[in-house]
Design an enzyme around this catalytic site. Structure first.
Site, short mmCIF file in Angstrom:
data_model
loop_
_atom_site.label_atom_id
_atom_site.label_comp_id
_atom_site.label_asym_id
_atom_site.label_seq_id
_atom_site.Cartn_x
_atom_site.Cartn_y
_atom_site.Cartn_z
N HIS A 98 0.82 -1.21 0.00
CA HIS A 98 0.00 0.00 0.00
C HIS A 98 0.85 1.26 0.00
O HIS A 98 0.37 2.33 -0.37
CB HIS A 98 -0.96 -0.01 1.19
CG HIS A 98 -2.12 -0.92 0.98
ND1 HIS A 98 -3.39 -0.65 1.47
CD2 HIS A 98 -2.23 -2.10 0.32
CE1 HIS A 98 -4.21 -1.63 1.12
NE2 HIS A 98 -3.52 -2.52 0.43
N HIS A 261 -2.11 -12.31 -2.11
CA HIS A 261 -3.17 -12.98 -1.35
C HIS A 261 -2.81 -14.42 -1.02
O HIS A 261 -3.64 -15.16 -0.51
CB HIS A 261 -4.48 -12.91 -2.13
CG HIS A 261 -5.02 -11.52 -2.21
ND1 HIS A 261 -6.12 -11.17 -2.98
CD2 HIS A 261 -4.62 -10.37 -1.61
CE1 HIS A 261 -6.35 -9.87 -2.85
NE2 HIS A 261 -5.46 -9.37 -2.03
#
Length: 732
Positions: A98, A261
């Protein structure tokens, strides 16, 4: 004195005239350009001082010791924020992702290069919920290594170590990211005024440039689907558009989504109504920690982040093929998390695929997928890539490692900016590589001789100066791309940009290439000159001669050492993102833009690392030298174009000229003599803003008053040299 009169003037209470509560100029005049964008990151705001050398400090680090400390932290679970499955890897990967994932290709802004995740608005974006805890977990390591290790570097290094600690060999790590000490005001994050809202798509569904994320406060896309609608195919279209806007192709996108993920879990133990204010809005006593959770224990199994709940695969702390095995091994049905978010669960899940709870012994849950995850299976472009990765674990691992390195290093600049022992030897096209040379560069006598030869080629001052500017002014400080080094001006796509006047450019470059060939043939086995150096040198020599014509004796700084890149070292599609939509310095403006020309000028000046006085000096000099991109007389307020003078400012500030807009033209004005009513000059919005905007007028007056001509020559020369060397990271 009354108590009201004794109130602190900075508290925001009491008298209506206190600074903290005052209505700003921007409120009263929202259309005025903001010159503060040119003066961000004042050295006075840096507690390390102006003499601090981060490159030297970082190079003194024992990087292996730092990594060892980070590896130990991965499994050192803290009671105030316990690690999922006893491992912080997933949290640190999300933090690093991020940090880097705000980068967008269109303007090069965002990204991991400055540690801006510590400041508003990013520290309080909904998509960054609970990353404040990740940075607090890192604080003991940051404190240990002090200013030798920036937050910006530590955040990315922590993500790398997290991957390696869970079994993925990474492609390397480069340091060199210097921290900022205040928010970045030049980045346009969107016009929305509420989180997770969307006013950035047009009627055709396209996202407003330069934005990349689909909603305000998101890094990429809404994981539940477009506008919260759980449609995997529609989500695939959004994922592809968003990742492309961040410089990633389809294979890199699939690798990043699946690889990211592979680790950790999402958190949605309860509705977000249980979360308190974000870090910027949190109470003083929370010391910058936000999202205080009132649900049960408020952490661990009770954590609330995105609202989606669960892990993607069994064994969430190890790198393996589990993500793809789950994605393609089951049919998926729609559910809602305890927080009410849309997510997908497998039908008839096998017992061996039930995932132990991250915190509660004896409890387990099925894998989950977000709508965005399912796009990798149902999107017709992503599905074959994902299936190939399913059957080829090595290809998947390599693709993710390379894409991760690109993601986390995209805005660090060329390889000459990379620091540390873990810099990979491999050279990637997205790094805008430059060749290495072994021959000596031109010395001072050669520079002087070449200057004379260049000035005797028959090319005009304007042709030489505009060519040098076109080469150097492609630079943008946001991601350190572009600039004169490499002479990519002669290559596709830059050689055909309208702004660069391709026909004139081709003619000028052919003359300069002939000079280069003659010189290098005469000095075989010795010093050689690059076309990149000749382009800059010719422009600088022309500036000096134009100044000499009006009695201004200025020596323009020139430092040789540039090299010439090849077409094979130039990614056309990537470089086309540097194509300017406006260049006020050359009075260029595309006609289909929503922003005013003067706003775009400030944006361009900010990318060129110019102050308001530097921008003003360059504009004034460019106008009298006649450097408009199309050769027009717009803004050329002088009777002696081509000669350096302060005439632009003298005539702009002359009250005997009356200005009015030209009918049918949003960017053209006519100036007439107030006595004779005869036309005098034509001007653009960029030209007139230096007489209209109070701050710019104050600077213009300095150059238009007695003694202004000499000051302008000195300031123009310094600003010109600065732009010519913006990409000379080899001089650091």
């Amino acid at each position: 004195m009354s108590m009201a009169e004794m109130r602190c003037p900075f508290s925001g209470h009491g008298a209506a005239t206190t600074p903290a509560s005052a209505t700003t100029n921007q409120h009263w005049w929202p259309e005025q350009i903001n010159l503060g964008l040119l003066h961000q990151h004042n050295p006075a705001a840096n507690p390390l001082g102006s003499n601090f050398d981060y490159r030297q400090a970082f190079n003194s680090l024992d990087l292996n010791a730092v990594k060892a400390d980070l590896m130990a932290l991965m499994t050192d679970s803290q009671s105030w924020w316990p690690a999922d499955w006893g491992h912080y890897g997933g949290l640190f990967i999300r933090m690093a992702w991020h940090s880097a994932g705000t980068y967008r290709l269109a303007d090069g802004r965002g990204g991991a290069g400055h540690g801006n995740q510590r400041f508003a608005p990013l520290n309080s974006w909904p998509d960054n919920t609970n990353l404040d805890k990740a940075r607090r977990l890192l604080w003991p390591i940051k404190a240990k290594y002090g200013s030798n290790l920036s937050w910006a570097d530590l955040i990315i290094l922590a993500g790398n170590c997290a991957l390696e600690s869970m079994g993925l060999p990474t492609a390397g790590f480069a340091g060199g990211r210097e921290d900022i000490w205040e928010p970045e005001d030049d980045i346009y994050w969107g016009s929305e005024t509420s989180w997770l809202s969307d006013e950035r798509h047009d009627n055709d569904g396209a996202i407003e440039s330069p934005l990349a994320a689909t909603e305000m406060g998101l890094i990429y896309v809404n994981p539940e689907g477009p506008h919260g609608e759980p449609d995997p195919v529609a989500s695939g279209r959004e994922v592809r558009d968003t990742f492309a806007r961040m410089g990633m192709n389809n294979e890199e996108t699939v690798a990043l989504v699946a690889g990211g993920h592979t680790f950790g879990k999402a958190h949605g133990a309860a509705p977000s109504a249980h979360l308190g204010a974000d870090p910027e809005g949190a109470a003083l006593e929370q010391l910058g920690l936000g999202w205080q959770n009132t649900y049960a224990s408020g952490c661990g199994a009770d954590t609330i982040t995105s609202g989606i709940e669960g892990a993607w695969k069994p064994n969430p702390t190890r790198w393996d093929q589990g993500y793809f095995e789950m994605l393609f091994g089951y049919e998926w049905e729609l559910h809602q998390s305890p927080a009410g978010a849309w997510q997908w669960h497998p039908k008839d899940v096998k017992a061996e695929h039930m995932i132990p709870d991250a915190h509660v012994p004896g409890r387990s849950a099925p894998p989950m997928m977000t709508t965005a995850d399912l796009s990798l299976r149902f999107d017709p472009v992503y599905e074959p890539i994902a299936r190939r990765f399913l059957g080829d674990p090595q290809a998947f691992g390599n693709a993710f490692a390379q894409a991760w390195f690109k993601l986390t290093h995209r805005d660090l600049g060329p390889r000459s900016c990379y620091l540390g022992a873990d810099v990979p030897e491999a050279v990637m096209s997205w790094q805008d590589p430059l060749p290495t040379t072994s021959h000596p560069t031109i010395d001072a006598p050669a520079v002087d001789a070449l200057k004379q030869e260049l000035l005797n080629t028959g090319l005009s001052h304007g042709e030489l100066i505009s060519t040098a500017w076109a080469s150097a002014a492609s630079f943008r400080q946001s991601d350190r791309r572009g600039g004169a080094n490499g002479a990519r001006l002669r290559l596709q796509p830059q050689c055909n940009w309208e702004l660069n006047n391709p026909e004139q450019l081709k003619r000028v470059l052919s003359v300069l290439e002939a000079v280069q060939m003659r010189f290098n043939q005469q000095h075989q086995g010795g010093m050689q000159v690059s076309l990149a150096d000749l382009i800059v040198l010719s422009g600088s020599a022309a500036v000096e001669q134009a100044m000499a014509a009006t009695g201004q004796r200025c020596r323009v700084r020139f430092t040789p050492g540039r090299v010439d890149a090849s077409a094979e070292q130039t990614d056309n599609a990537s470089f086309n993102a540097l194509k300017p939509i406006a260049d006020g310095f050359r009075n260029y403006l595309r006609s289909d833009l929503p922003l005013k020309a003067e706003q775009l000028l400030v944006d361009r000046a900010q990318q060129l690392h110019l102050s308001a006085p530097e921008m003003t000096a360059l504009i004034g000099g460019f106008r009298v030298l006649g450097l408009n991109w199309d050769g027009s007389d717009i803004g050329v307020f002088t009777s002696r174009p081509g000669q350096f003078s302060n005439d632009f400012f003298v005539n702009l500030l002359d009250m005997s000229t009356q200005w009015s807009p030209v009918e049918g033209h949003s960017n053209l004005y006519q100036g007439i003599d107030t006595e004779t009513k005869q036309p005098r000059w034509r001007a653009s919005r960029v030209d007139l803003v230096f007489g209209s905007h109070a701050q710019l007028r104050a600077i213009a007056e300095v150059y238009g008053q007695a003694g202004g001509s000499a000051r302008l020559a000195a300031d123009f020369s310094a600003a010109w040299s600065k732009v010519m060397e913006l990409d000379r990271f080899d001089l650091l």
